[in-house]
Enzyme design. Structure first.
Site, short mmCIF file in Angstrom:
data_model
loop_
_atom_site.label_atom_id
_atom_site.label_comp_id
_atom_site.label_asym_id
_atom_site.label_seq_id
_atom_site.Cartn_x
_atom_site.Cartn_y
_atom_site.Cartn_z
N CYS A 31 0.83 -1.21 0.00
CA CYS A 31 0.00 0.00 0.00
C CYS A 31 0.87 1.26 0.00
CB CYS A 31 -0.92 -0.05 1.23
SG CYS A 31 -1.72 1.48 1.64
N CYS A 34 0.07 3.91 2.63
CA CYS A 34 0.48 3.43 3.96
C CYS A 34 1.93 3.78 4.23
CB CYS A 34 0.31 1.92 4.06
SG CYS A 34 -1.39 1.36 3.88
#
Length: 106
Positions: A31, A34
């Site tokens: 991600c 993230c």
């Protein structure tokens, strides 16, 4: 105090039974956003010190906790106080916004 990792196995002891408020960062290796949030959380952990504990939970490795809290997109940050979900922040945000979110929830 830095950002610690938690899992399905120790979520209850590290988060729900914590005496201080806990921010849980639900994330995954793949991600991109993230990875943008991670350094911000590290800075926040240093600045906030003992006021709040910050932990990360990898949703790929710990699907039970992610599904229990209805995590649909990542990053999602959940703030727990006294073992209860107090606030939710979905998506990457700048540090100032995250600090104000935490401040408002505490």
């Amino acid at each position: 105090m830095g950002v610690e990792k938690v899992s399905d196995q120790n979520f209850e002891s590290e988060v729900l039974n914590s005496s201080s408020p806990v921010i849980v960062d639900f994330w995954a290796e793949w991600c991109g956003p993230c990875r943008m949030v991670a350094p911000v959380l590290d800075e926040m952990a240093s600045e906030l010190g003992d006021k709040v504990k910050i932990v990360k939970l990898n949703v790929d490795e710990n699907p039970a906790t992610a599904s229990k809290y209805g995590i649909m997109s990542i990053p999602t940050l959940l703030l727990f106080k006294d073992g209860q979900l107090a606030s939710r922040q979905v998506g990457a945000a700048p540090k100032a916004k995250m600090l104000s979110w935490v401040g408002g929830a505490l």
